[in-house]
Write a protein that holds these residues in place. Sequence first.
Motif, mmCIF file in Angstrom:
data_model
loop_
_atom_site.group_PDB
_atom_site.id
_atom_site.type_symbol
_atom_site.label_atom_id
_atom_site.label_comp_id
_atom_site.label_asym_id
_atom_site.label_seq_id
_atom_site.Cartn_x
_atom_site.Cartn_y
_atom_site.Cartn_z
ATOM 1 N N GLU A 128 -4.106 3.611 2.062
ATOM 2 C CA GLU A 128 -4.269 2.161 2.106
ATOM 3 C C GLU A 128 -4.451 1.538 0.723
ATOM 4 O O GLU A 128 -4.658 0.330 0.613
ATOM 5 C CB GLU A 128 -5.428 1.803 3.029
ATOM 6 C CG GLU A 128 -5.173 2.348 4.436
ATOM 7 C CD GLU A 128 -5.974 1.644 5.491
ATOM 8 O OE1 GLU A 128 -5.714 0.437 5.689
ATOM 9 O OE2 GLU A 128 -6.857 2.282 6.084
ATOM 10 N N ALA A 129 -4.373 2.374 -0.313
ATOM 11 C CA ALA A 129 -4.505 1.822 -1.667
ATOM 12 C C ALA A 129 -3.218 1.107 -2.062
ATOM 13 O O ALA A 129 -2.130 1.586 -1.763
ATOM 14 C CB ALA A 129 -4.783 2.950 -2.659
ATOM 15 N N HIS A 148 -4.760 14.128 -3.471
ATOM 16 C CA HIS A 148 -5.654 13.029 -3.121
ATOM 17 C C HIS A 148 -4.937 11.718 -3.323
ATOM 18 O O HIS A 148 -4.467 11.420 -4.409
ATOM 19 C CB HIS A 148 -6.920 13.060 -3.983
ATOM 20 C CG HIS A 148 -7.736 14.262 -3.708
ATOM 21 N ND1 HIS A 148 -8.464 14.410 -2.557
ATOM 22 C CD2 HIS A 148 -7.883 15.402 -4.405
ATOM 23 C CE1 HIS A 148 -9.050 15.581 -2.566
ATOM 24 N NE2 HIS A 148 -8.712 16.209 -3.671
ATOM 25 N N ASP A 174 -5.024 7.647 -1.354
ATOM 26 C CA ASP A 174 -5.500 6.836 -0.246
ATOM 27 C C ASP A 174 -4.316 6.056 0.310
ATOM 28 O O ASP A 174 -3.738 5.234 -0.392
ATOM 29 C CB ASP A 174 -6.585 5.887 -0.776
ATOM 30 C CG ASP A 174 -7.011 4.867 0.263
ATOM 31 O OD1 ASP A 174 -6.520 4.957 1.417
ATOM 32 O OD2 ASP A 174 -7.822 3.987 -0.083
ATOM 33 N N GLN A 195 -1.236 9.855 5.877
ATOM 34 C CA GLN A 195 -2.385 10.715 5.599
ATOM 35 C C GLN A 195 -2.051 12.178 5.924
ATOM 36 O O GLN A 195 -2.427 13.097 5.201
ATOM 37 C CB GLN A 195 -3.594 10.250 6.426
ATOM 38 C CG GLN A 195 -4.882 11.011 6.117
ATOM 39 C CD GLN A 195 -5.408 10.673 4.724
ATOM 40 O OE1 GLN A 195 -5.637 9.511 4.396
ATOM 41 N NE2 GLN A 195 -5.569 11.680 3.874
ATOM 42 N N THR A 228 0.841 -1.186 0.000
ATOM 43 C CA THR A 228 0.000 0.000 0.000
ATOM 44 C C THR A 228 0.883 1.245 0.000
ATOM 45 O O THR A 228 2.094 1.170 0.176
ATOM 46 C CB THR A 228 -0.890 0.071 1.256
ATOM 47 O OG1 THR A 228 -0.027 0.231 2.394
ATOM 48 C CG2 THR A 228 -1.737 -1.172 1.414
#
Length: 510
Positions: free
Chosen positions: A143-144, A139, A141, A130, A102
């Motif tokens: 956790e992506a 932008h 994520d 974050q 991630t």
Amino acid sequence: MVGPENRKNNIIQALHIYKTFPGVNALSDVSFDLRQGEIHCIVGENGAGKSTFIKILTGSYRPDSGELIVHGKSYKYLTPYLSQTLGIQVIYQENIVVPQMTVAENVFVGREKASRFGLIRYQDTVQATQKIIDSLKIHLDPEAPVEKLSPTEQQFVKIVKSLAYEPRVLILDEPTAMFNVNDVKVVLDLVKDISQRGISVIYISHRLEEISEVADRITVFKDGQIVITHDNPDKNFDLNLLTREMVGRSVETFYKKDKNSIGDVVLEVKNLQLHRHSPTIDFNLRRSEILGIAGLVGSGRTELFRALFGMDRKVGGEVFLRGKPVNIRSPQDSIQAGIGLITEDRHKTGLALNLSVIKNTTIAGLDQYPGGILNLNKEKIDVEHFILDLDIKTPSPHQEVRFLSGGNQQKVVLARWLFKNVDILIFDEPTIGIDVNSKNEIYKLITELAKEGKSIIMVSSELPELIALSDRVLVVKNGRIITELNDQEITEENIISYAFGVTEDGQAEK
Ligand SMILES: Nc1ncnc2c1ncn2[C@@H]1O[C@H](COP(=O)(O)OP(=O)(O)OP(=O)(O)O)[C@@H](O)[C@H]1O
Ligand SMILES: [Mg+2]
């Protein structure tokens, strides 16, 4: 002259740095300083010594002589560890992200010892990541999985990762080489933002327009030396002057080709389908034609031509060469049929890094020699011809390509296919990492090839290059050809609006 008041703000001062490699004076008498919070851009031709200088600052190379003053303390050389401890972080185009992990894992990989307790909890890394992302107003994520991200987003991951070290100096060596205009803008804004926090930035790029957009100072390297440093260049800074200083003479910065007469269809692709459920693709290519392929990075352009070349699988479709069906299942089939693919990705698919310039050039084309019998002397002479034509900077044709600068490696990839003498050439981002002057040489070469009767497909994110060279442009979006542009329709505006999917009424497509 650097006044005493400026010297105070110098984060890094390099004094009289020399670095030689066998047969190459990579740096001679380089003195350079970096001020607090500035964006200091470095420009120069391929092989001018930019990356070598950066590697001295990151401790990858030791200078032969000279001095480095970092935060007021003098060093003969740095080690990678010391450089990092001094707050120096670097982002190369080729920095590695681990696709299966991630974003947060990538940001904190290798830093397990960073916490007071000797281990980091995953949730903490997510939060910390974050926080950096928020501070950058982008932008992403945390956790992506990184493999799901676009190339630009992956570049963001590298930036976030560097910032997690709370650096005082951030070095970017060609960070936007493969980006589209919009993505470049996002990265440039980010870089400005980072410098406004007081972090000093060294920024290297061959795209001179972006340099004048962000630079507080611009330093020009040529043949391992510093030519000049420009203070406070404004947005209207004379880029012609800059190229003159880089090259040592004036160069045409806007290439325009003559129209040449285009022949019959040589290649016809029908119902090409890469995956089940993916759209089918039809197009053709004519003799002496330069067919430009536009589209965003990640739009499916590269995949399309990798499949055509037999590098990736496809589920269906027919390919006709001069009217006859051919079955291309592997790159060998493709080369056999007379189709060559020149990739953007010089490290993974382009080059055998441990082999010489000679071998890399002739590796795919030994059948050029009568009976396939190699005459070493002839081979060397042939390759020397390409070294001259493409201005490949190397101390000798026998040099292993891993020792060449990034741009010169790219030129060797080109040389290989020019040597191979195939009828159809697919260029994927042919001028990535190539300096302004050599770009023109490559444009001339491509145009000449077309004139000689070869057919060329050119995938490119550089709109000026697509517009200057293409006889016809196909715009690819989401894996499908959404439009074909001819003659007067080939404009920057048109390409961008189709590639970004803006409809006639100016609304973004869903
Ligand atoms: N490890 C090495 N061994 C031998 N020669 C090297 C090595 N590293 C760099 N060189 C040579 O030093 C010179 C400067 O290379 P460098 O990579 O610094 O150029 P650059 O300005 O970054 O060019 P580019 O724009 O193509 O990236 C080149 O001639 C290159 O071949
Ligand atoms: Mg370089």
